[in-house]
Design a protein around this motif. Structure first.
Motif, PDB file in Angstrom:
ATOM      1  N   ASP A 113      10.915  -9.110 -10.236  1.00  0.00           N
ATOM      2  CA  ASP A 113      11.552 -10.374 -10.609  1.00  0.00           C
ATOM      3  C   ASP A 113      10.588 -11.532 -10.336  1.00  0.00           C
ATOM      4  OD1 ASP A 113      11.608 -10.878  -7.896  1.00  0.00           O
ATOM      5  OD2 ASP A 113      13.719 -10.384  -7.664  1.00  0.00           O
ATOM      6  N   SER A 114      11.079 -12.736 -10.578  1.00  0.00           N
ATOM      7  CA  SER A 114      10.179 -13.891 -10.477  1.00  0.00           C
ATOM      8  C   SER A 114       9.655 -14.076  -9.048  1.00  0.00           C
ATOM      9  CB  SER A 114      10.875 -15.156 -10.960  1.00  0.00           C
ATOM     10  OG  SER A 114      12.066 -15.349 -10.243  1.00  0.00           O
ATOM     11  N   PHE A 115      10.453 -13.724  -8.063  1.00  0.00           N
ATOM     12  CA  PHE A 115      10.000 -13.840  -6.671  1.00  0.00           C
ATOM     13  C   PHE A 115       8.843 -12.878  -6.411  1.00  0.00           C
ATOM     14  CE2 PHE A 115      11.033 -12.717  -2.033  1.00  0.00           C
ATOM     15  CZ  PHE A 115      10.263 -13.760  -1.541  1.00  0.00           C
ATOM     16  N   ASP A 116       8.955 -11.652  -6.949  1.00  0.00           N
ATOM     17  CA  ASP A 116       7.853 -10.687  -6.803  1.00  0.00           C
ATOM     18  C   ASP A 116       6.596 -11.236  -7.472  1.00  0.00           C
ATOM     19  OD1 ASP A 116       9.444  -8.711  -5.549  1.00  0.00           O
ATOM     20  OD2 ASP A 116      10.246  -8.118  -7.495  1.00  0.00           O
ATOM     21  N   ILE A 117       6.767 -11.810  -8.652  1.00  0.00           N
ATOM     22  CA  ILE A 117       5.596 -12.297  -9.400  1.00  0.00           C
ATOM     23  C   ILE A 117       4.890 -13.402  -8.621  1.00  0.00           C
ATOM     24  CG2 ILE A 117       4.858 -13.482 -11.517  1.00  0.00           C
ATOM     25  CD1 ILE A 117       6.990 -11.879 -12.976  1.00  0.00           C
ATOM     26  N   VAL A 118       5.675 -14.311  -8.063  1.00  0.00           N
ATOM     27  CA  VAL A 118       5.054 -15.400  -7.297  1.00  0.00           C
ATOM     28  C   VAL A 118       4.332 -14.839  -6.064  1.00  0.00           C
ATOM     29  CG1 VAL A 118       5.547 -17.482  -5.947  1.00  0.00           C
ATOM     30  CG2 VAL A 118       6.614 -17.157  -8.165  1.00  0.00           C
ATOM     31  N   SER A 119       4.924 -13.821  -5.432  1.00  0.00           N
ATOM     32  CA  SER A 119       4.260 -13.188  -4.282  1.00  0.00           C
ATOM     33  C   SER A 119       2.953 -12.526  -4.732  1.00  0.00           C
ATOM     34  CB  SER A 119       5.155 -12.120  -3.655  1.00  0.00           C
ATOM     35  OG  SER A 119       6.401 -12.652  -3.328  1.00  0.00           O
ATOM     36  N   ILE A 120       2.992 -11.865  -5.888  1.00  0.00           N
ATOM     37  CA  ILE A 120       1.788 -11.198  -6.413  1.00  0.00           C
ATOM     38  C   ILE A 120       0.704 -12.230  -6.717  1.00  0.00           C
ATOM     39  CG2 ILE A 120       0.875  -9.914  -8.420  1.00  0.00           C
ATOM     40  CD1 ILE A 120       3.635  -8.437  -8.463  1.00  0.00           C
ATOM     41  N   ILE A 121       1.094 -13.321  -7.344  1.00  0.00           N
ATOM     42  CA  ILE A 121       0.132 -14.366  -7.687  1.00  0.00           C
ATOM     43  C   ILE A 121      -0.588 -14.868  -6.438  1.00  0.00           C
ATOM     44  CG2 ILE A 121      -0.079 -16.774  -8.510  1.00  0.00           C
ATOM     45  CD1 ILE A 121       2.269 -16.059 -10.416  1.00  0.00           C
ATOM     46  N   SER A 122       0.199 -15.109  -5.401  1.00  0.00           N
ATOM     47  CA  SER A 122      -0.375 -15.626  -4.165  1.00  0.00           C
ATOM     48  C   SER A 122      -1.415 -14.650  -3.603  1.00  0.00           C
ATOM     49  CB  SER A 122       0.782 -15.842  -3.177  1.00  0.00           C
ATOM     50  OG  SER A 122       0.309 -16.300  -1.975  1.00  0.00           O
ATOM     51  N   GLU A 123      -1.078 -13.360  -3.614  1.00  0.00           N
ATOM     52  CA  GLU A 123      -2.015 -12.345  -3.097  1.00  0.00           C
ATOM     53  C   GLU A 123      -3.251 -12.236  -3.981  1.00  0.00           C
ATOM     54  OE1 GLU A 123      -1.789 -10.370  -0.344  1.00  0.00           O
ATOM     55  OE2 GLU A 123       0.042 -11.391   0.283  1.00  0.00           O
ATOM     56  N   LEU A 124      -3.056 -12.257  -5.297  1.00  0.00           N
ATOM     57  CA  LEU A 124      -4.199 -12.112  -6.215  1.00  0.00           C
ATOM     58  C   LEU A 124      -5.145 -13.306  -6.110  1.00  0.00           C
ATOM     59  CD1 LEU A 124      -2.486 -10.749  -9.482  1.00  0.00           C
ATOM     60  CD2 LEU A 124      -3.608  -9.452  -7.675  1.00  0.00           C
ATOM     61  N   ASN A 125      -4.573 -14.486  -6.010  1.00  0.00           N
ATOM     62  CA  ASN A 125      -5.406 -15.686  -5.877  1.00  0.00           C
ATOM     63  C   ASN A 125      -6.327 -15.563  -4.665  1.00  0.00           C
ATOM     64  OD1 ASN A 125      -4.246 -16.866  -8.099  1.00  0.00           O
ATOM     65  ND2 ASN A 125      -2.999 -18.329  -6.982  1.00  0.00           N
ATOM     66  N   ASP A 126      -5.749 -15.062  -3.561  1.00  0.00           N
ATOM     67  CA  ASP A 126      -6.539 -14.942  -2.330  1.00  0.00           C
ATOM     68  C   ASP A 126      -7.560 -13.812  -2.427  1.00  0.00           C
ATOM     69  OD1 ASP A 126      -4.975 -16.926  -1.376  1.00  0.00           O
ATOM     70  OD2 ASP A 126      -3.811 -15.685   0.000  1.00  0.00           O
ATOM     71  N   GLU A 127      -7.109 -12.660  -2.905  1.00  0.00           N
ATOM     72  CA  GLU A 127      -7.955 -11.463  -2.892  1.00  0.00           C
ATOM     73  C   GLU A 127      -9.127 -11.582  -3.873  1.00  0.00           C
ATOM     74  OE1 GLU A 127      -7.699  -8.780  -0.982  1.00  0.00           O
ATOM     75  OE2 GLU A 127      -9.272  -7.609  -1.982  1.00  0.00           O
ATOM     76  N   TYR A 128      -8.862 -12.102  -5.060  1.00  0.00           N
ATOM     77  CA  TYR A 128      -9.892 -12.123  -6.105  1.00  0.00           C
ATOM     78  C   TYR A 128     -10.495 -13.507  -6.320  1.00  0.00           C
ATOM     79  CZ  TYR A 128      -8.044  -7.480  -7.083  1.00  0.00           C
ATOM     80  OH  TYR A 128      -7.645  -6.175  -6.961  1.00  0.00           O
ATOM     81  N   ASN A 129     -10.071 -14.453  -5.474  1.00  0.00           N
ATOM     82  CA  ASN A 129     -10.593 -15.809  -5.589  1.00  0.00           C
ATOM     83  C   ASN A 129     -10.437 -16.363  -7.002  1.00  0.00           C
ATOM     84  OD1 ASN A 129     -11.729 -18.107  -4.563  1.00  0.00           O
ATOM     85  ND2 ASN A 129     -13.832 -17.483  -5.041  1.00  0.00           N
ATOM     86  N   ILE A 130      -9.255 -16.183  -7.542  1.00  0.00           N
ATOM     87  CA  ILE A 130      -8.973 -16.693  -8.886  1.00  0.00           C
ATOM     88  C   ILE A 130      -7.843 -17.716  -8.780  1.00  0.00           C
ATOM     89  CG2 ILE A 130      -9.708 -14.634 -10.138  1.00  0.00           C
ATOM     90  CD1 ILE A 130      -6.760 -13.768 -10.217  1.00  0.00           C
ATOM     91  N   SER A 131      -7.606 -18.385  -9.883  1.00  0.00           N
ATOM     92  CA  SER A 131      -6.482 -19.308  -9.918  1.00  0.00           C
ATOM     93  C   SER A 131      -5.646 -18.957 -11.149  1.00  0.00           C
ATOM     94  CB  SER A 131      -7.017 -20.745  -9.992  1.00  0.00           C
ATOM     95  OG  SER A 131      -5.943 -21.618 -10.144  1.00  0.00           O
ATOM     96  N   ILE A 132      -4.513 -18.341 -10.916  1.00  0.00           N
ATOM     97  CA  ILE A 132      -3.649 -17.960 -12.045  1.00  0.00           C
ATOM     98  C   ILE A 132      -2.885 -19.194 -12.502  1.00  0.00           C
ATOM     99  CG2 ILE A 132      -1.710 -16.494 -12.752  1.00  0.00           C
ATOM    100  CD1 ILE A 132      -2.768 -14.425 -10.686  1.00  0.00           C
ATOM    101  N   ARG A 133      -3.129 -19.593 -13.733  1.00  0.00           N
ATOM    102  CA  ARG A 133      -2.574 -20.847 -14.236  1.00  0.00           C
ATOM    103  C   ARG A 133      -1.150 -20.636 -14.769  1.00  0.00           C
ATOM    104  NH1 ARG A 133      -5.664 -25.443 -13.397  1.00  0.00           N
ATOM    105  NH2 ARG A 133      -4.769 -26.246 -15.315  1.00  0.00           N
TER     106      ARG A 133
END
Lengths: 270, 75
Positions: free
Chosen positions: B30-50
């Motif tokens: 759900d949307s809460f999972d997606i926001v949690s995933i985004i936060s982890e991906l931004n940190d791990e891969y040094n990206i910015s998901i727009r």
């Protein structure tokens, strides 16, 4: 409050304030952003390292924050009450520090809701033909009006996700509203919705004159049985944690805690 | 890919990310999972998901998420 004009400027703001370690309650996705921007209902306030996006609802402003510095406050536009939902994964992740931050600025803890879910093969459904209760799909204007009034009088004003009459009418047209009659009197309603193959129990309310007579039980039972597409059909709902009657009813059917809770905070006089 | 699956399982240990291909369409995330995933991906891969990346097509499977990460990663 400044209004967001397009996705590009929204993206720039989120990039600036959403960093490693940022505390946020924002779970909005693309479609929701497009909708709010299109309706000119998405604004923001920012101060130093913190930002809050605000969505204009009819009676209040809903807040989605990104906090990076808990020593800095945010100044909100005066007038409408302020409401926020803070979602977290179970009691062990309860963001008490964030609650305290908002309490410092006059917000009060309001309601906590728990997410409950089940698949059909885990549910205990026994059709109990309760005497005097008739269940049917709402299909006329009288039932639309009854549903809207009952939900409005029963659900929380700020966090109950109340339905406007047009929304109720649409759900009735879509056959997503169940009505319960007790001895020919309208006694309760249940609204559901199928989103991404999950059968969500959206709202349920029983007129106080008919509580304790098996009305909610009958409605939930029909909601489960009628939407059983296969053994793995998923059912989900949010229930107020303190509403033990409701929590126990769902547990009896086999719903279990989904390890997600949300606590709302309010500031009525802003 | 293994690291990505590890991250996703950290957020939703109950989901088999290797086999599920309709994580959003089938209501698994759900949307809460997606926001949690985004936060982890931004940190791990040094990206910015727009914001414009926040559509279901980018989160329906591990492969889709990986593709998005690769697209957003610095050259």
């Amino acid at each position: 409050m400044e209004y967001i004009k397009d996705l590009e400027s929204l993206g720039n703001l989120i990039s600036k304030f959403f960093r490693k370690g940022t505390s946020t309650n924002n779970y909005l996705l693309l479609d929701a952003y497009k909708n709010h921007i299109g309706q000119k209902k998405l604004g923001f306030v920012a101060n130093g390292q913190n930002i809050a996006f605000l969505i204009e609802k009819s009676d209040f402003l809903q807040i989605f924050f990104y906090l990076n510095d808990l020593s800095e406050g945010l100044v909100f536009p005066p007038g409408k009450p302020l409401v926020m939902e803070i979602i977290y994964r179970g009691e062990q992740h309860k963001p008490t520090e964030i609650f305290r931050y908002w309490e410092t600025y006059g917000f009060k803890l309001h309601l906590t809701r728990d997410n409950m879910f089940a698949t059909f093969n885990k549910l205990n459904v026994q059709v109990n033909n309760t005497e005097n209760i008739i269940l049917k799909y709402a299909d006329n204007e009288k039932e639309v009006i009854f549903t809207e009034k009952l939900l409005k009088s029963t659900l929380d004003k700020y966090t109950g996700d109340q339905l406007a009459i047009e929304e109720v009418r649409q759900f009735v047209t879509d056959k997503n509203v169940l009505c319960a009659y007790h001895n020919d009197e309208m006694a309760g309603v249940l609204q559901f919705e199928i989103k991404n193959k999950v059968v969500w129990l959206g709202h349920i309310a029983v007129d106080e004159r008919f509580r304790g007579k098996g009305v909610a039980n009958g409605l939930v039972e029909k909601y489960i049985i009628d939407n059983n597409f296969d053994e793995n059909t998923k059912y989900q709902l949010w229930v107020i944690q303190d509403n033990l009657g409701a929590v126990n009813l769902y547990r009896k059917f086999g719903f279990i805690y989904g390890n997600k809770s949300t606590t709302s905070m309010l500031k009525i006089h802003n | 890919m293994e690291r990505l699956i590890e991250i996703l399982e950290g957020i939703r240990p109950d989901v088999d990310f290797t086999s599920e291909k309709k994580l959003i369409d089938d209501g698994i995330l759900d949307s809460f999972d997606i926001v949690s995933i985004i936060s982890e991906l931004n940190d791990e891969y040094n990206i910015s998901i727009r914001v414009h990346e926040l559509g279901p097509e980018n989160f329906n499977s591990v492969e889709a998420i990986m593709k998005m990460v690769a697209r957003l990663s610095p050259e």
